[in-house]
Design a protein around this motif. Structure first.
Motif, PDB file in Angstrom:
ATOM      1  N   LEU A   1      -7.415  -4.533  -5.476  1.00 56.55           N
ATOM      2  CA  LEU A   1      -6.245  -5.013  -5.672  1.00 56.55           C
ATOM      3  C   LEU A   1      -5.556  -5.388  -4.501  1.00 56.55           C
ATOM      4  O   LEU A   1      -5.609  -4.913  -3.467  1.00 56.55           O
ATOM      5  N   HIS A   2      -4.887  -6.602  -4.705  1.00 58.26           N
ATOM      6  CA  HIS A   2      -4.126  -6.987  -3.357  1.00 58.26           C
ATOM      7  C   HIS A   2      -2.968  -6.168  -3.167  1.00 58.26           C
ATOM      8  O   HIS A   2      -2.233  -5.701  -4.066  1.00 58.26           O
ATOM      9  N   GLU A   3      -2.539  -5.696  -1.898  1.00 59.25           N
ATOM     10  CA  GLU A   3      -1.573  -5.065  -1.294  1.00 59.25           C
ATOM     11  C   GLU A   3      -0.306  -5.888  -1.066  1.00 59.25           C
ATOM     12  O   GLU A   3      -0.618  -6.760  -0.363  1.00 59.25           O
ATOM     13  N   GLN A   4       0.620  -5.162  -1.326  1.00 63.65           N
ATOM     14  CA  GLN A   4       1.989  -5.750  -0.820  1.00 63.65           C
ATOM     15  C   GLN A   4       3.010  -4.631  -0.510  1.00 63.65           C
ATOM     16  O   GLN A   4       3.053  -3.676  -1.230  1.00 63.65           O
ATOM     17  N   VAL A   5       3.463  -4.696   0.766  1.00 65.43           N
ATOM     18  CA  VAL A   5       4.438  -3.493   1.508  1.00 65.43           C
ATOM     19  C   VAL A   5       5.581  -4.068   0.825  1.00 65.43           C
ATOM     20  O   VAL A   5       6.345  -5.042   0.866  1.00 65.43           O
TER      21      VAL A   5
ATOM     22  N   MET B   1      14.044  -4.383  -8.127  1.00 64.84           N
ATOM     23  CA  MET B   1      14.365  -3.238  -7.658  1.00 64.84           C
ATOM     24  C   MET B   1      13.459  -2.533  -6.639  1.00 64.84           C
ATOM     25  O   MET B   1      14.102  -1.724  -5.814  1.00 64.84           O
ATOM     26  N   LEU B   2      12.294  -2.952  -6.581  1.00 65.03           N
ATOM     27  CA  LEU B   2      11.449  -2.529  -5.776  1.00 65.03           C
ATOM     28  C   LEU B   2      11.377  -3.269  -4.437  1.00 65.03           C
ATOM     29  O   LEU B   2      10.381  -3.297  -3.520  1.00 65.03           O
ATOM     30  N   ASP B   3      11.955  -4.683  -4.486  1.00 59.87           N
ATOM     31  CA  ASP B   3      11.854  -5.302  -3.369  1.00 59.87           C
ATOM     32  C   ASP B   3      10.442  -5.777  -3.105  1.00 59.87           C
ATOM     33  O   ASP B   3       9.946  -5.948  -1.858  1.00 59.87           O
ATOM     34  N   LEU B   4       9.883  -6.441  -4.091  1.00 58.68           N
ATOM     35  CA  LEU B   4       8.613  -6.816  -4.120  1.00 58.68           C
ATOM     36  C   LEU B   4       8.499  -8.552  -4.540  1.00 58.68           C
ATOM     37  O   LEU B   4       9.553  -8.800  -5.135  1.00 58.68           O
ATOM     38  N   ASP B   5       7.562  -9.329  -3.851  1.00 57.42           N
ATOM     39  CA  ASP B   5       7.672 -10.660  -4.380  1.00 57.42           C
ATOM     40  C   ASP B   5       6.678 -10.779  -5.685  1.00 57.42           C
ATOM     41  O   ASP B   5       5.432 -11.096  -5.500  1.00 57.42           O
TER      42      ASP B   5
ATOM     43  N   ILE C   1      -2.504  -7.428 -10.795  1.00 58.05           N
ATOM     44  CA  ILE C   1      -1.939  -6.205 -10.511  1.00 58.05           C
ATOM     45  C   ILE C   1      -1.582  -6.036  -8.812  1.00 58.05           C
ATOM     46  O   ILE C   1      -2.812  -6.407  -8.267  1.00 58.05           O
ATOM     47  N   LEU C   2      -0.615  -5.756  -8.536  1.00 59.17           N
ATOM     48  CA  LEU C   2      -0.399  -5.549  -7.102  1.00 59.17           C
ATOM     49  C   LEU C   2      -0.495  -3.865  -6.414  1.00 59.17           C
ATOM     50  O   LEU C   2      -0.050  -2.953  -7.454  1.00 59.17           O
ATOM     51  N   ARG C   3      -1.168  -3.640  -5.304  1.00 56.90           N
ATOM     52  CA  ARG C   3      -1.051  -2.226  -5.117  1.00 56.90           C
ATOM     53  C   ARG C   3      -0.093  -2.078  -3.820  1.00 56.90           C
ATOM     54  O   ARG C   3      -0.107  -2.691  -2.911  1.00 56.90           O
TER      55      ARG C   3
END
Length: 315
Positions: A86-90, A180-184, A205-207
């Protein structure tokens, strides 16, 4: 291995014969090596299994889910454990729920955070006892704090070492998890395409950590109820569970009394947590939700959000 294909709404055109259909699919493959997996609909499938898939689709959603669960829903070319692909996003710092910001550390010390930790432990014990995975987070009406509850519960679950939690934004009419989670959400495939089988698990799906993955919804979907009842959706979710092997999948769902989206998805859930707003939810709202849930899915509990401080007992 058995693979489902979705008929009728394909973007590509398959030839009339089984052999031609298989050959046409081979040109649409996504590389199976490296950081990619194949979209479910484009997986290479022997002719006999295509015909078998057609028969199962005609039998209905329950037959699809049962068959996918029976063979883990994974092809020979797809790794069984896709979590590491899965691609990760901080997460950004403009949120206080997931690790990575000072706000999160401060929030962990609050009574609210400790309440979610207590809920997490009870939920883990319940699902483990019954062998459940799919848990819906619902509310009677909008504005009750459904997304806030789902995000905080997922974050609390993810703090358990060696666990796996998947959080899905299924409030498709008014998606809010990304904010809510400040994700793109633009960095992933589209939810609609993923559920249709056109986007691979690892491309949607992002991890966000070793223990939490999220499925975001970037744009509102006005036909959400139809999407939730589509057999392709059930097949994609079954394959996702088989590929990621999560302990719990949390679904942030739309208000139960506003649309029929949640009612349409109830047969796919193992249990439901009902979020009640102490400032707006009425007893008749809860009673109507219990009536809808009756006989379909267990009500695991009612979460009281925005309770008066005077009503909270201290220990």
């Amino acid at each position: 291995m058995f693979k489902i294909r979705k008929s009728g709404t394909m973007k590509d055109t398959f030839a009339s014969s089984t052999e031609d259909r298989v050959e046409a699919r081979s040109d649409l493959m996504v590389p199976a090596q490296g950081s990619f997996t194949r979209p479910r609909r484009f997986a290479e499938t022997p002719p006999a299994e295509i015909e078998e898939a057609d028969a199962v689709i005609e039998a209905g959603p329950k037959a699809i889910t049962a068959r996918l669960d029976s063979n883990a829903g994974v092809t020979a070319t797809t790794p069984r454990d896709l979590w590491g692909l899965l691609h990760e996003q901080v997460p950004g710092t403009d949120q206080h729920i997931l690790a990575g910001s000072q706000a999160e550390e401060d929030f962990r010390a609050t009574d609210v955070s400790r309440a979610f930790d207590l809920l997490r432990t009870r939920l883990r014990q319940t699902v483990k006892q019954h062998g459940w995975v799919n848990i819906g987070i619902v509310s009677p009406t909008s504005g009750c704090g459904n997304t806030f509850t789902a995000a905080n519960l997922a974050a609390s679950l993810s703090r358990v070492p060696s666990s796996r939690t998947v959080l899905m934004d299924f409030n498709m009419r008014t998606p809010g998890l990304a904010q809510m989670l400040d994700l793109d959400a633009s960095e992933t495939g589209n939810l609609r395409d993923f559920l249709a089988g056109d986007v691979a698990i690892s491309d949607y799906i992002l991890r966000t950590s070793d223990t939490l993955a999220v499925g975001l919804c970037a744009t509102p979907q006005n036909d959400a109820a139809e999407i939730m009842q589509d057999p392709a959706t059930l097949a994609s979710l079954a394959e996702m569970r088989a590929g990621l092997n999560p302990d719990i999948v949390l679904f942030d769902l739309p208000p139960m009394l506003t649309f029929d989206d949640t009612s349409a998805f109830l047969p796919q859930l193992d249990g439901v947590l009902l979020v009640s707003d102490g400032t707006r939810t009425m007893a008749k709202h809860l009673a109507e939700c219990e009536r809808i849930l009756g006989g379909q899915v267990p009500l695991l509990g009612v979460i009281l959000n925005r309770a008066r401080a005077s009503s909270i007992e201290r220990f």
